[in-house]
Write a protein that holds these residues in place. Sequence first.
Motif, PDB file in Angstrom:
ATOM      1  N   ALA A 111       0.849  -1.205   0.000  1.00  0.00           N
ATOM      2  CA  ALA A 111       0.000   0.000   0.000  1.00  0.00           C
ATOM      3  C   ALA A 111       0.877   1.246   0.000  1.00  0.00           C
ATOM      4  O   ALA A 111       0.616   2.217  -0.715  1.00  0.00           O
ATOM      5  CB  ALA A 111      -0.930  -0.010   1.213  1.00  0.00           C
ATOM      6  N   ALA A 112       1.954   1.186   0.774  1.00  0.00           N
ATOM      7  CA  ALA A 112       2.883   2.334   0.820  1.00  0.00           C
ATOM      8  C   ALA A 112       3.570   2.516  -0.526  1.00  0.00           C
ATOM      9  O   ALA A 112       3.763   3.644  -0.987  1.00  0.00           O
ATOM     10  CB  ALA A 112       3.911   2.130   1.935  1.00  0.00           C
ATOM     11  N   HIS A 133       8.478  -1.930  -7.962  1.00  0.00           N
ATOM     12  CA  HIS A 133       9.609  -2.763  -7.543  1.00  0.00           C
ATOM     13  C   HIS A 133      10.318  -3.371  -8.740  1.00  0.00           C
ATOM     14  O   HIS A 133      11.547  -3.383  -8.819  1.00  0.00           O
ATOM     15  CB  HIS A 133       9.132  -3.863  -6.586  1.00  0.00           C
ATOM     16  N   GLY A 134       9.538  -3.907  -9.660  1.00  0.00           N
ATOM     17  CA  GLY A 134      10.139  -4.404 -10.899  1.00  0.00           C
ATOM     18  C   GLY A 134      10.397  -5.898 -10.967  1.00  0.00           C
ATOM     19  O   GLY A 134      10.328  -6.473 -12.044  1.00  0.00           O
ATOM     20  N   VAL A 135      10.736  -6.533  -9.845  1.00  0.00           N
ATOM     21  CA  VAL A 135      10.995  -7.993  -9.873  1.00  0.00           C
ATOM     22  C   VAL A 135      10.409  -8.648  -8.621  1.00  0.00           C
ATOM     23  O   VAL A 135      11.130  -9.153  -7.764  1.00  0.00           O
ATOM     24  CB  VAL A 135      12.492  -8.362  -9.903  1.00  0.00           C
ATOM     25  N   GLN A 174       1.034  -4.743  -8.901  1.00  0.00           N
ATOM     26  CA  GLN A 174       1.813  -5.094  -7.698  1.00  0.00           C
ATOM     27  C   GLN A 174       0.956  -5.628  -6.549  1.00  0.00           C
ATOM     28  O   GLN A 174       1.337  -6.619  -5.932  1.00  0.00           O
ATOM     29  CB  GLN A 174       2.648  -3.900  -7.237  1.00  0.00           C
ATOM     30  N   PRO A 175      -0.200  -4.992  -6.271  1.00  0.00           N
ATOM     31  CA  PRO A 175      -0.998  -5.503  -5.152  1.00  0.00           C
ATOM     32  C   PRO A 175      -1.450  -6.952  -5.357  1.00  0.00           C
ATOM     33  O   PRO A 175      -1.383  -7.756  -4.415  1.00  0.00           O
ATOM     34  CB  PRO A 175      -2.199  -4.551  -5.112  1.00  0.00           C
ATOM     35  N   ASN A 176      -1.871  -7.310  -6.572  1.00  0.00           N
ATOM     36  CA  ASN A 176      -2.290  -8.691  -6.824  1.00  0.00           C
ATOM     37  C   ASN A 176      -1.116  -9.655  -6.830  1.00  0.00           C
ATOM     38  O   ASN A 176      -1.233 -10.796  -6.394  1.00  0.00           O
ATOM     39  CB  ASN A 176      -3.033  -8.801  -8.168  1.00  0.00           C
ATOM     40  N   ILE A 177       0.020  -9.179  -7.318  1.00  0.00           N
ATOM     41  CA  ILE A 177       1.212 -10.029  -7.330  1.00  0.00           C
ATOM     42  C   ILE A 177       1.666 -10.327  -5.893  1.00  0.00           C
ATOM     43  O   ILE A 177       2.053 -11.451  -5.577  1.00  0.00           O
ATOM     44  CB  ILE A 177       2.344  -9.355  -8.134  1.00  0.00           C
TER      45      ILE A 177
END
Length: 492
Positions: A244-245, A253-255, A299-302
């Motif tokens: 969330a932050a 993040h990328g990876v 990103q949140p789902n990952i």
Amino acid sequence: MNAVFQDSPAAAPGLAWNNRFATLGPDFFTELQPTPLPAPYWVGRNHALARELGLDEAWLASQDALQVLTGNRVAEGSQPLASVYSGHQFGQWAGQLGDGRAILLGELQTAAGPQEIQLKGAGLTPYSRMGDGRAVLRSSIREYLCSEAMHGLGIPTTRALALTGSDARVRREEVETAAVVTRVAPSFIRFGHFEHFSYSDQHDQLKTLADFVIGNFYPECRDAGQPYAALLQAVSERTATMVAAWQAVGFCHGVMNTDNMSILGLTIDYGPFQFLDAFDPGHICNHSDTQGRYAYNKQPNIAYWNLFCLGQALLPLMDTQEQALAALESYKTVFPQALEARMRAKLGLPDVQPEDKALIEGIFKLLAADKVDYPIFWRRLGGFEPGAAHEPVRDLFLDRPGFDLWALQYSERLTQVDKGLRADLMLRTNPKYVLRNHLGEQAIRAAKLQDYSGVDTLLKLLQAPFEEHPAHEAFAGFPPDWASSIEISCSS
Ligand code: AMP
Ligand code: MG
């Protein structure tokens, strides 16, 4: 008293190398020595972190520190090792990985509690696979700066104490030079450590690892009805808060492979990361990520997918699959709540009102439609006066009528908010200084010419990103046109 610590009476008693991770036994790591690099030199030293840890400044200035933090000399009492883990990379089971170029020196008792000290780029390990065990100056500067930028933003992260370089040549797409980042964290254990022992049917070791993590970092889980489900829930919650932050500050993040996910919910393994310039929800920062698996809005789902992998890895320690699924559920409530709280703070809204959701959704639609510069929009919004002309913010949009409509709703909402409270909240939430790609790139270009002052200047700005730094206004401006041509891939 170890050389690393203050010999002065101010030093806390009992400071010494310790290594709780090493007590796990040889199934978990290989003991080894870092590989020396020729003629190392300092690229950066993080004095603020050194002070937090209670390290002796004089030592950090010494030749001894330079040698120890390059891996050229092993400090007395340190027990270097590389740990084994596995992981899912880009959605596929990758099998055994491990610390291919990171060497844990041990754990220090510091003023900030026990902290592990790890050298990234300190040479080959049994887990290096096809790699050379090294990290290049370019990517090491990015990691050094970004860990501290994230910390400055109040986002859980591994830290970076120092950065050393050597003219030793390292081959990537082109020949570059080597560097070593000294990373600091309470633990570098990843989801992938659990996956390793689970997938290889080493369930005794899996339990040992889980008990170690609970005992040292999640003691409250010990007394839960199902401690391992409680651990999964606690990790889910910390991960939700961390992501969330990231979303709120525009961090990609990328990876996000499971081997790059910290069991403590820390941002870890800075590679092709990027802070958003223009707001583009589908932005992919990693040039190697051709499918966009790790795009900003994914990103949140990952993170949830990765937690699901962790849950699967922990199943042998649980009674039923339902326990794991129930533990994971917490992500689905904590993430949206944490994100909404962050967004409300960015808008300067100290309390919750029913119309806030629409206000948040509304501004994100406008930001995306016009690809508005994300950090500059939020920082400028702090100066928005209800009812007044708000050109500095309005001028950022192409769709002015759309913005005016939203501004009307926002002005209306602000009538319920104390002006001072709002200003204060926004100044503490919307950073002025963000590690944009081009800023990192400028520091890297200078460093390649042996000028490390840019690294140091950026470090100081990023450690206090909410404050004004009048001498460095240029670092808070729009990215130059060439910024969009910077290509960052997994190669580091
Ligand atoms: P990453 O995606 O950068 O987190 O790396 C994935 C795996 O590859 C980890 O196990 C790393 O330790 C390893 N690795 C990456 N680069 C190198 C390198 N230059 N030498 C050895 N191992 C590496
Ligand atoms: Mg990694």
